[in-house]
Design a protein around this motif. Structure first.
Motif, PDB file in Angstrom:
ATOM      1  N   PHE A   1      34.809  43.077  50.244  1.00 18.49           N
ATOM      2  CA  PHE A   1      34.475  44.286  49.498  1.00 18.49           C
ATOM      3  C   PHE A   1      35.734  44.910  48.895  1.00 18.49           C
ATOM      4  N   PHE A   2      36.787  45.018  49.715  1.00 16.12           N
ATOM      5  CA  PHE A   2      38.035  45.633  49.262  1.00 16.12           C
ATOM      6  C   PHE A   2      38.644  44.850  48.101  1.00 16.12           C
ATOM      7  N   VAL A   3      38.724  43.548  48.260  1.00 17.38           N
ATOM      8  CA  VAL A   3      39.311  42.714  47.206  1.00 17.38           C
ATOM      9  C   VAL A   3      38.488  42.825  45.919  1.00 17.38           C
ATOM     10  N   GLY A   4      37.168  42.824  46.044  1.00 17.61           N
ATOM     11  CA  GLY A   4      36.307  42.935  44.865  1.00 17.61           C
ATOM     12  C   GLY A   4      36.491  44.251  44.136  1.00 17.61           C
ATOM     13  N   THR A   5      36.514  45.359  44.884  1.00 26.09           N
ATOM     14  CA  THR A   5      36.679  46.663  44.231  1.00 26.09           C
ATOM     15  C   THR A   5      38.073  46.824  43.635  1.00 26.09           C
ATOM     16  N   MET A   6      39.065  46.307  44.307  1.00 24.57           N
ATOM     17  CA  MET A   6      40.434  46.400  43.769  1.00 24.57           C
ATOM     18  C   MET A   6      40.583  45.560  42.496  1.00 24.57           C
ATOM     19  N   MET A   7      40.012  44.375  42.496  1.00 22.64           N
ATOM     20  CA  MET A   7      40.101  43.530  41.300  1.00 22.64           C
ATOM     21  C   MET A   7      39.378  44.181  40.119  1.00 22.64           C
ATOM     22  N   GLU A   8      38.234  44.793  40.395  1.00 20.10           N
ATOM     23  CA  GLU A   8      37.500  45.454  39.320  1.00 20.10           C
ATOM     24  C   GLU A   8      38.288  46.644  38.768  1.00 20.10           C
ATOM     25  N   THR A   9      38.847  47.445  39.667  1.00 19.37           N
ATOM     26  CA  THR A   9      39.625  48.608  39.237  1.00 19.37           C
ATOM     27  C   THR A   9      40.846  48.174  38.443  1.00 19.37           C
ATOM     28  N   MET A  10      41.541  47.148  38.925  1.00 15.90           N
ATOM     29  CA  MET A  10      42.731  46.678  38.231  1.00 15.90           C
ATOM     30  C   MET A  10      42.393  46.002  36.905  1.00 15.90           C
ATOM     31  N   SER A  11      41.185  45.427  36.798  1.00 17.43           N
ATOM     32  CA  SER A  11      40.821  44.794  35.524  1.00 17.43           C
ATOM     33  C   SER A  11      40.640  45.833  34.424  1.00 17.43           C
ATOM     34  N   TYR A  12      40.184  47.047  34.804  1.00 17.63           N
ATOM     35  CA  TYR A  12      40.094  48.121  33.807  1.00 17.63           C
ATOM     36  C   TYR A  12      41.476  48.664  33.486  1.00 17.63           C
ATOM     37  N   GLY A  13      42.293  48.807  34.502  1.00 22.93           N
ATOM     38  CA  GLY A  13      43.660  49.287  34.313  1.00 22.93           C
ATOM     39  C   GLY A  13      43.739  50.795  34.140  1.00 22.93           C
ATOM     40  N   LYS A  14      44.967  51.303  34.235  1.00 24.71           N
ATOM     41  CA  LYS A  14      45.208  52.740  34.096  1.00 24.71           C
ATOM     42  C   LYS A  14      44.990  53.215  32.667  1.00 24.71           C
ATOM     43  N   ALA A  15      45.209  52.331  31.725  1.00 25.48           N
ATOM     44  CA  ALA A  15      45.086  52.724  30.318  1.00 25.48           C
ATOM     45  C   ALA A  15      43.653  53.121  29.979  1.00 25.48           C
ATOM     46  N   ILE A  16      42.683  52.386  30.504  1.00 24.46           N
ATOM     47  CA  ILE A  16      41.272  52.674  30.199  1.00 24.46           C
ATOM     48  C   ILE A  16      40.745  53.804  31.086  1.00 24.46           C
ATOM     49  N   LEU A  17      41.052  53.738  32.392  1.00 28.58           N
ATOM     50  CA  LEU A  17      40.504  54.708  33.341  1.00 28.58           C
ATOM     51  C   LEU A  17      41.269  56.029  33.365  1.00 28.58           C
TER      52      LEU A  17
END
Length: 184
Positions: A12-28
């Motif tokens: 779960f942790f790896v999945g949520t982290m990968m999703e968050t990082m795929s959006y990146g700080k620029a988008i979020l």
């Protein structure tokens, strides 16, 4: 069991982290990105806590159930051990390492979830066996002793029940056994 407790939160942790990082700080944006990261940590810890709460009683349950066997098996004589191996070879896979009963020195010890019941063959008055073949072989064995009547369910094949009745009658020939149970 403990690895399942760890694997589920880590996935779960790896999945949520990968999703968050795929959006990146620029988008979020910084605030949303940091909130999602901290939420990932919190939800992972909560998931780990719930998994641990579920698995811990199961571990104790399995340990308690398994600890019933070594005492009986370690105290078997050589002939009783040979008989156990003979029954074990005829048992279905799910009963190979945790048999329903063990015969030892004029007694039979039946194992159930948290307990085991030992019955002396000399105390048995009658054995009544009722069997069925719905989705495999199942036998209800009613053992009437001087003090009370026990009911046990034996699953697998006829040999397990036949071995029990043969050993009981061999140890105590006065046992009344319904003769029609082995007709199929």
């Amino acid at each position: 069991m403990l690895s399942v407790t760890l694997i589920l939160p880590v996935v779960f942790f790896v999945g949520t982290m990968m999703e968050t990082m795929s959006y990146g700080k620029a988008i979020l944006g910084d605030d949303r990105y940091n909130a999602r990261i901290s939420d990932s940590y919190i939800y992972t810890l909560v998931l780990f806590g719930f998994a641990l709460m579920i698995v811990t009683p199961v571990i104790f349950f399995v340990k308690k159930m398994i600890n019933n066997y070594p005492q009986s098996i370690n105290s078997l004589s050589e002939t009783d051990m040979e008989n156990l191996l003979k029954v074990n070879n005829m048992a279905p896979f799910y009963e190979k390492f945790m048999p329903s009963y063990i015969i030892k020195e004029g007694t039979v010890c039946f194992f159930y979830l948290f307990q085991h019941t030992t019955i002396f063959f000399k105390d048995i008055v009658a054995i009544n066996v009722k069997h069925s073949y719905y989705k495999g072989y199942t036998a209800s064995v009613y053992i009437q002793t001087i003090a009370k009547t026990y009911r046990f369910r034996l699953i697998g094949n006829v040999f397990i029940v036949k071995n029990l009745t043969d050993e009981a009658v061999k140890s105590n020939p006065e046992i009344i056994l319904n003769k029609d149970w082995n007709i199929a």
